[in-house]
Design a protein around this motif. Structure first.
Motif, short mmCIF file in Angstrom:
data_model
loop_
_atom_site.label_atom_id
_atom_site.label_comp_id
_atom_site.label_asym_id
_atom_site.label_seq_id
_atom_site.Cartn_x
_atom_site.Cartn_y
_atom_site.Cartn_z
N ALA A 178 -3.49 -8.44 6.25
CA ALA A 178 -2.71 -7.97 4.54
C ALA A 178 -2.34 -8.57 3.52
CB ALA A 178 -3.49 -6.94 4.78
N PHE A 211 -2.41 -4.94 -2.71
CA PHE A 211 -2.78 -5.10 -2.02
C PHE A 211 -4.01 -6.52 -2.38
CE2 PHE A 211 -0.95 -2.85 1.05
CZ PHE A 211 -0.41 -3.46 2.11
N VAL A 214 -7.71 -8.66 2.19
CA VAL A 214 -7.59 -8.51 3.77
C VAL A 214 -7.98 -9.75 4.43
CG1 VAL A 214 -6.76 -5.82 3.61
CG2 VAL A 214 -9.53 -7.38 3.70
#
Length: 265
Positions: A178, A211, A214
C-alpha cells in the motif's frame, strides 16, 4: 514514475527471493559470502502512467552488485547500504525517478493523454527502508524522498510477502503493498491546476495526501542451474482515494506482468 511501475514488480520478485533463501539450497550457496553480482534482462507489461487505460511492453534491465560490507548498486534499489540485525533489516540508498512526459515521445516514454499537463522532471530520491522477518512472512516499510524536486513530495510504502511453495528449484510466493503519498506528491501526479486545466481540457482538481494505491501479486523464481534463474510476477494495482477520483485516471485497476532471465556470477 514511468520506470517505478515496472520496478515495483521486479522489487517484489527480488524481495521474495531473498526471503526464500533459507529454504533454497542454491540460493544459500550463492549468497553465503554476502558478495555477488547479478545481471539480466526482462520484459514488463505496465500502464503508460499511473491511471492510464493504455499499457505497453518495456525492456527491463537487471543489474545488482552487492558487497559483504553491505554496500549495493542496483537498478531496482539505487546505490546504498544495507544491514541486518537479527530479524530486522535496514537500508538507505540514492535512487532516481524518471518523472513523466505530457506527450508520447516514443514507444517507451510519455502519453498523449497527458497533453497540456506539463512534464514532471526526473529527480534524485533518498530511499529509506526497514524490514522484519516474522517467521516466513516478510514485512517492510519504506519511503522515497525527492531531493532534486522537493515540490514533488514523498511516498511511504507498506509491504508484506509470504511463501506459497519452495523447493531447490522453485520459489513461489505472494506479495502485497500500500502506497501513501503526501499532499505534494498527490497534487503533482493526480492534481490539475487551473493553468493545466486550461491547457489540457481536464477539469481542475485538487488531490490531497492519502493512500494512492494498493497492489497484490504472485511471484515465481525458477532456478535453472547454479547461475541462471528466471524471475516472473503477475499482479494488480488499484488506485484509491484522490488518485482514483482524479480526472487523469482513466482506469483504476491495472494488470502488470514481468519476467526476467537472471544470471548470478
Amino acid at each position: 514514475m514511468r520506470h517505478a511501475i515496472a520496478l515495483t514488480l521486479l522489487s517484489l520478485c527480488a524481495f521474495s527471493s531473498r526471503s526464500f533463501a533459507e529454504d533454497a539450497p542454491a540460493a544459500v550457496a550463492a549468497s553465503a559470502s554476502g558478495d555477488s553480482f547479478t545481471a539480466g534482462l526482462g520484459l514488463a507489461y505496465v500502464p503508460e502512467y499511473a491511471g492510464s487505460d493504455k499499457s505497453r511492453v518495456l525492456p527491463l534491465p537487471v543489474l545488482e552488485r552487492t558487497f559483504s560490507n553491505g554496500v549495493f548498486l542496483s537498478t531496482q534499489g539505487g546505490i546504498g547500504y544495507q544491514t541486518k540485525l537479527g530479524d530486522f533489516s535496514l537500508s538507505a540508498a540514492l535512487g532516481y525517478d524518471g518523472g513523466r512526459k505530457d506527450h508520447k515521445e516514443n514507444y517507451f516514454s510519455g502519453s498523449d493523454a497527458l497533453k497540456g499537463m506539463g512534464d514532471i522532471d526526473g529527480s534524485a530520491q533518498a530511499v529509506l527502508s526497514a524490514g522484519y522477518q516474522l517467521g516466513k512472512v516478510g514485512l517492510s516499510v519504506s519511503t522515497k524522498q525527492n531531493l532534486g524536486h522537493r515540490e514533488y513530495g514523498s511516498t511511504y510504502t507498506l509491504g508484506v510477502t509470504a511463501p506459497l511453495y519452495t523447493d531447490a528449484t522453485d520459489q513461489i510466493g505472494v506479495g502485497a503493498s500500500a502506497v501513501y503519498g503526501d499532499n505534494k506528491h498527490m497534487q503533482t501526479y493526480f492534481g490539475v491546476t487551473a493553468a493545466q486545466s486550461a491547457a489540457s481540457g481536464y477539469r481542475a482538481y485538487s488531490a490531497k495526501g492519502g493512500f494512492e494505491n494498493v497492489a497484490a501479486g504472485v511471484h515465481w523464481n525458477h532456478v535453472l542451474d547454479s547461475n541462471w534463474s528466471v524471475r516472473s510476477a503477475v499482479g494488480l494495482t488499484r488506485l484509491i482515494g484522490d488518485a482514483a477520483d482524479s480526472p487523469l485516471t482513466k482506469r483504476k485497476t491495472t494488470p502488470m506482468l514481468m519476467t526476467a532471465l537472471i544470471y548470478r556470477f
